[in-house]
Design a protein around this motif. Structure first.
Motif, PDB file in Angstrom:
ATOM      1  N   THR A   1      32.372 -20.129 -39.786  1.00 22.62           N
ATOM      2  CA  THR A   1      31.338 -20.761 -38.962  1.00 22.62           C
ATOM      3  C   THR A   1      31.597 -20.536 -37.475  1.00 22.62           C
ATOM      4  O   THR A   1      30.679 -20.204 -36.701  1.00 22.62           O
ATOM      5  N   ALA A   2      32.856 -20.715 -37.078  1.00 20.32           N
ATOM      6  CA  ALA A   2      33.190 -20.525 -35.663  1.00 20.32           C
ATOM      7  C   ALA A   2      32.931 -19.082 -35.232  1.00 20.32           C
ATOM      8  O   ALA A   2      32.407 -18.831 -34.135  1.00 20.32           O
ATOM      9  N   SER A   3      33.254 -18.124 -36.102  1.00 20.98           N
ATOM     10  CA  SER A   3      33.030 -16.708 -35.764  1.00 20.98           C
ATOM     11  C   SER A   3      31.553 -16.424 -35.574  1.00 20.98           C
ATOM     12  O   SER A   3      31.153 -15.702 -34.637  1.00 20.98           O
ATOM     13  N   ILE A   4      30.735 -16.975 -36.444  1.00 17.63           N
ATOM     14  CA  ILE A   4      29.289 -16.752 -36.338  1.00 17.63           C
ATOM     15  C   ILE A   4      28.761 -17.302 -35.019  1.00 17.63           C
ATOM     16  O   ILE A   4      27.965 -16.645 -34.320  1.00 17.63           O
TER      17      ILE A   4
ATOM     18  N   LYS B   1      36.931 -35.685 -39.700  1.00 18.85           N
ATOM     19  CA  LYS B   1      36.761 -35.636 -38.249  1.00 18.85           C
ATOM     20  C   LYS B   1      37.604 -34.520 -37.641  1.00 18.85           C
ATOM     21  O   LYS B   1      37.174 -33.834 -36.710  1.00 18.85           O
ATOM     22  N   ILE B   2      38.815 -34.352 -38.180  1.00 19.01           N
ATOM     23  CA  ILE B   2      39.694 -33.301 -37.664  1.00 19.01           C
ATOM     24  C   ILE B   2      39.072 -31.931 -37.884  1.00 19.01           C
ATOM     25  O   ILE B   2      39.066 -31.070 -36.984  1.00 19.01           O
ATOM     26  N   PHE B   3      38.514 -31.706 -39.065  1.00 20.35           N
ATOM     27  CA  PHE B   3      37.871 -30.422 -39.349  1.00 20.35           C
ATOM     28  C   PHE B   3      36.694 -30.188 -38.401  1.00 20.35           C
ATOM     29  O   PHE B   3      36.509 -29.079 -37.867  1.00 20.35           O
ATOM     30  N   GLY B   4      35.883 -31.216 -38.187  1.00 17.42           N
ATOM     31  CA  GLY B   4      34.732 -31.066 -37.303  1.00 17.42           C
ATOM     32  C   GLY B   4      35.142 -30.782 -35.875  1.00 17.42           C
ATOM     33  O   GLY B   4      34.550 -29.916 -35.199  1.00 17.42           O
ATOM     34  N   THR B   5      36.161 -31.504 -35.398  1.00 16.10           N
ATOM     35  CA  THR B   5      36.621 -31.300 -34.023  1.00 16.10           C
ATOM     36  C   THR B   5      37.235 -29.910 -33.846  1.00 16.10           C
ATOM     37  O   THR B   5      37.027 -29.242 -32.820  1.00 16.10           O
ATOM     38  N   THR B   6      37.974 -29.477 -34.844  1.00 13.17           N
ATOM     39  CA  THR B   6      38.586 -28.144 -34.776  1.00 13.17           C
ATOM     40  C   THR B   6      37.519 -27.064 -34.681  1.00 13.17           C
ATOM     41  O   THR B   6      37.625 -26.118 -33.884  1.00 13.17           O
ATOM     42  N   THR B   7      36.479 -27.182 -35.469  1.00 18.71           N
ATOM     43  CA  THR B   7      35.388 -26.202 -35.424  1.00 18.71           C
ATOM     44  C   THR B   7      34.743 -26.184 -34.049  1.00 18.71           C
ATOM     45  O   THR B   7      34.442 -25.118 -33.490  1.00 18.71           O
ATOM     46  N   SER B   8      34.543 -27.372 -33.485  1.00 17.51           N
ATOM     47  CA  SER B   8      33.937 -27.455 -32.160  1.00 17.51           C
ATOM     48  C   SER B   8      34.822 -26.807 -31.101  1.00 17.51           C
ATOM     49  O   SER B   8      34.339 -26.070 -30.229  1.00 17.51           O
ATOM     50  N   LEU B   9      36.131 -27.067 -31.193  1.00 16.83           N
ATOM     51  CA  LEU B   9      37.040 -26.490 -30.205  1.00 16.83           C
ATOM     52  C   LEU B   9      37.121 -24.972 -30.321  1.00 16.83           C
ATOM     53  O   LEU B   9      37.237 -24.265 -29.313  1.00 16.83           O
ATOM     54  N   LEU B  10      37.057 -24.456 -31.543  1.00 16.27           N
ATOM     55  CA  LEU B  10      37.138 -23.009 -31.733  1.00 16.27           C
ATOM     56  C   LEU B  10      35.983 -22.286 -31.047  1.00 16.27           C
ATOM     57  O   LEU B  10      36.109 -21.120 -30.658  1.00 16.27           O
ATOM     58  N   THR B  11      34.869 -22.954 -30.895  1.00 14.41           N
ATOM     59  CA  THR B  11      33.707 -22.310 -30.265  1.00 14.41           C
ATOM     60  C   THR B  11      33.563 -22.665 -28.792  1.00 14.41           C
ATOM     61  O   THR B  11      32.733 -22.063 -28.101  1.00 14.41           O
ATOM     62  N   SER B  12      34.356 -23.633 -28.312  1.00 17.69           N
ATOM     63  CA  SER B  12      34.157 -24.081 -26.923  1.00 17.69           C
ATOM     64  C   SER B  12      35.334 -23.773 -26.002  1.00 17.69           C
ATOM     65  O   SER B  12      35.171 -23.715 -24.777  1.00 17.69           O
ATOM     66  N   LEU B  13      36.545 -23.579 -26.549  1.00 16.80           N
ATOM     67  CA  LEU B  13      37.690 -23.276 -25.693  1.00 16.80           C
ATOM     68  C   LEU B  13      37.522 -21.886 -25.082  1.00 16.80           C
ATOM     69  O   LEU B  13      37.238 -20.916 -25.787  1.00 16.80           O
ATOM     70  N   ASN B  14      37.717 -21.805 -23.771  1.00 12.05           N
ATOM     71  CA  ASN B  14      37.509 -20.527 -23.086  1.00 12.05           C
ATOM     72  C   ASN B  14      38.804 -19.819 -22.721  1.00 12.05           C
ATOM     73  O   ASN B  14      38.791 -18.764 -22.099  1.00 12.05           O
TER      74      ASN B  14
END
Length: 701
Positions: free
Chosen positions: A75-78, A25-38
């Motif tokens: 993934t986040a970079s893409i 869950k931590i990995f998934g949330t981190t990936t989501s935050l990397l693409t959504s934090l402005n």
């Protein structure tokens, strides 16, 4: 605000004790935050805490955890780049997709998060993920200057991590190597040159052979505990040894052996200290020796390729057996690619190519390839360019040093096949085949006594009729290497015979060899191979080879032996079609016609004074072939020998005279007997003349 609350939640979760369920869950949330934090500051903060998170790094799952870090940032970079491209085409007033942070700003913010709170080897993972996501697969997300800066950051972090030997263990160094296997193809040449080869090469070898790599071959030993012997060998797919092999295959480094070996090749060329290269070479030698020893003691090593389907249960054949051999082939390719770079460097490096080092390096390389021969001899596994270059170049080097050749052959000489009637296991046969193939190239570098002891004696043991296991018993399929061993033994002996300095050895060996050759044909040797071998022996027995001076009658004696076999003892039935025979000859052949073809092939090497006589005898022997199809094939070859330049000038002149005035044309084309037999006497007559005893008694007119 929702993003800020989620950020606070995940930062608290980082400090929790490791929990496999929560980690995903931590990995998934981190990936989501990397693409959504402005906010770039929050991105830096997230990365900084992520690389020090207790929940992840207190008990990491080896290099799998490191691979997940790379994957998250990739993934986040893409996604960040994809969102940026979509936002560029949005209509005015539409909300941006994702965080709205530009790719370059995002990359800089993440890079700032790789601060002093975390280790250099962790920085390599993050920076590699960014580089892959932004610039991999021909994506051009960053400016040239920023990409160059990012590449240099990856390389610098890798060098610093490898320098910190006190703070980094095998796992950390393995993480750097894993990241570089992904980053290396994306690095510009200028960035690659910054890599410290002296630090990189030992780390690569350690990662390749260590627990996260090939485990020093230790995956073989447990197999013996799980194999159930019997008429059909069982090896349960759910046994611990199979699970270990499958787990090894799933490890990140094992899955990336190709890129890892390419990185190793680069490191070999990049290392400034040649002793570092020699240490890597020595490590690979130790690994392959241990691998060979462990496989030799494994019960599965006794199963020959030809009996696998009968000796193994279907579950094994469809399950762990191909997985095991796929792993072996992966080992062969990785090791061969690495030592190829070492051999290539030994040709150019002044230190490695000096006489004190070159012979040792070549011998060590051949020992490594020998240790892997149980893999390379299986279904042509060695037929790739890297292996061929490494093998032949090492042979070229070692042949310059006679003492090294003698030492290598003594160290690797296989047991005599005549010592037992029991078929040796495939491993021993593979080692013997490798030995004979090596021996074929070394006679010129050996003194005659060493050539006899180390090449001729071992090779003749595989040709002698007493080597009963080579002739497989009834209802027993021959070993998969039987034919190759037999051919390699022939090649080794022919190579020894062809050396002028071994003429004294050839004089005593040729009669035995020709007898073995005739006794082996056609059951164990193809027509093409027989003809090639006999022609080579004839060439050795004729001028300008020294043997022709000391034994002037040997060549004709060999020809007479061959002619007698063709006329008196050879079968006239067509040979059964086989894949080898079909590949070696366009025309059908019988035992008799193949022998006659060998006789015709030898004509360019007949002693000069006997050329005309043997042209006639060859034509007579050809005409004794009853089958017109087989006879026509020999006739075409006869004509080919006469006209295609195989004969030298003097022999060609004799051939022209024989063809035109000595009845050769009539004998070859029309099957006429000798002129003296045709005319009833020994003198030549003009066309239309009456032979003696046929004079007219008188005119009736």
């Amino acid at each position: 605000m929702a993003g800020d609350r989620l950020l606070a939640t995940v930062l608290r979760a980082y400090q929790n004790a490791p929990n496999p369920t929560e980690t995903d869950k931590i990995f998934g949330t981190t990936t989501s935050l990397l693409t959504s934090l402005n906010n770039p500051l929050n991105l830096s903060l997230l990365t900084s805490h992520f690389l020090t998170a207790r929940a992840i790094w207190q008990s990491p799952d080896g290099l799998r955890t490191c691979l997940r870090i790379i994957s998250i940032y990739n993934t986040a970079s893409i996604h960040v780049r994809k969102n940026e491209l979509e936002n560029a085409t949005l209509l005015p007033g539409r909300p941006p997709v994702g965080s709205g942070v530009h790719s370059e700003d995002w990359a800089r913010a993440i890079a700032k998060g790789t601060d002093d709170r975390s280790s250099r080897w962790q920085h390599v993972l993050v920076l590699t993920g960014i580089l892959m996501g932004m610039e991999g697969d021909d994506r051009r997300s960053l400016s040239r200057s920023l990409r160059s800066t990012l590449e240099q950051a990856v390389v610098t972090a890798a060098n610093l991590a490898l320098q910190e030997s006190v703070r980094t263990g095998p796992l950390e160094r393995g993480a750097v190597i894993l990241a570089l296997t992904f980053a290396f193809p994306l690095l510009h040449e200028s960035a690659k040159q910054i890599l410290d080869g002296n630090l990189l090469l030992p780390a690569i070898v350690e990662a390749m052979l260590g627990e996260e790599g090939l485990q020093h071959g230790d995956f073989i030993s447990p197999i013996a505990n799980d194999v159930v012997p019997g008429s059909i060998i069982k090896w349960q797919p759910d046994s611990p040894s199979v699970a270990r092999i499958q787990k090894l295959e799933s490890r990140p480094l094992a899955q990336n052996m190709g890129p890892l070996s390419r990185l190793a090749s680069f490191a070999v060329q990049q290392a400034m200290d040649p002793n570092i290269v020699l240490q890597a070479h020595e490590a690979l030698l130790g690994f392959t020796a241990a691998l060979l020893n462990k496989w030799t003691h494994c019960p599965l090593s006794a199963i020959d390729l030809t009996v696998e389907s009968a000796a193994l249960s279907p579950e094994v054949l469809l399950g762990p057996w191909p997985v095991l051999w796929q792993l072996f082939k992966k080992i062969l390719y990785a090791v061969a690619a690495t030592i190829q770079a070492i051999v290539g460097r030994s040709l150019l490096d002044p230190y490695l190519r000096n006489d004190a080092i070159a012979a040792t390096t070549a011998a060590r390389t051949l020992h490594i390839l020998r240790n892997l021969s149980f893999i390379s001899t299986r279904q042509g596994a060695s037929s790739f360019q890297v292996y061929t270059f490494t093998y032949l170049t090492s042979l070229d080097i070692i042949t310059r040093y006679p003492d090294a050749c003698v030492s290598f052959l003594r160290d690797t000489q296989p047991p005599s096949p005549q010592a037992s009637n029991v078929v040796p296991p495939p491993v021993i046969q593979a080692l013997a085949l490798f030995y004979l193939n090596i021996a074929e190239h070394l006679p010129l570098s050996l003194p005659t006594r060493a050539c006899e002891d180390l090449i001729v004696t071992p090779a003749t043991a595989y040709l002698a009729p007493s080597t009963s296991w080579l002739a497989s018993p009834a209802n027993t399929p021959p070993s998969s290497l039987t034919l190759e061993l037999f051919e390699a033994a022939h090649s080794a002996i022919l190579s020894s015979l062809s050396c002028p300095q071994h003429s004294t050895l050839a004089a005593s060996l040729i009669p035995f060899y020709v007898d073995a050759l005739l006794s082996s044909f056609p059951s164990r040797i193809s027509p093409r191979q027989f003809r090639l071998a006999f022609r080579t022996v004839m060439q050795i027995s004729s001028p300008p080879f020294p043997l022709s001076a000391s034994h002037p009658d040997l060549a004709e004696a060999l020809l007479e032996t061959l002619r007698f076999r063709a006329v008196e003892g050879a079968s006239t039935d067509p040979l059964p079609p086989s894949e080898q025979a079909a590949a070696s000859s366009e025309d059908p052949a019988s035992e008799q016609s193949a022998l006659v073809l060998a006789l015709v092939d030898a004509l360019p090497h007949v002693p000069l004074h006997a050329v005309e006589e043997w042209l006639t005898r060859a034509a007579e022997t050809m005409n004794a072939i009853e089958d017109p199809r087989l006879r026509d094939g020999v006739r075409r070859r006869f004509w080919d020998v006469l006209v295609n330049g195989e004969m030298d000038v003097e022999r060609a002149a004799i051939g022209v005279a024989w063809w035109g005035t000595a009845g050769g044309r009539e004998m070859v084309l029309h099957g006429y007997p000798r002129p003296e037999e045709r005319n009833g006497g020994g003198e030549f007559l003009m066309s239309g003349a009456l032979a003696p005893g046929q004079e007219r008694e008188g005119s009736r007119l």
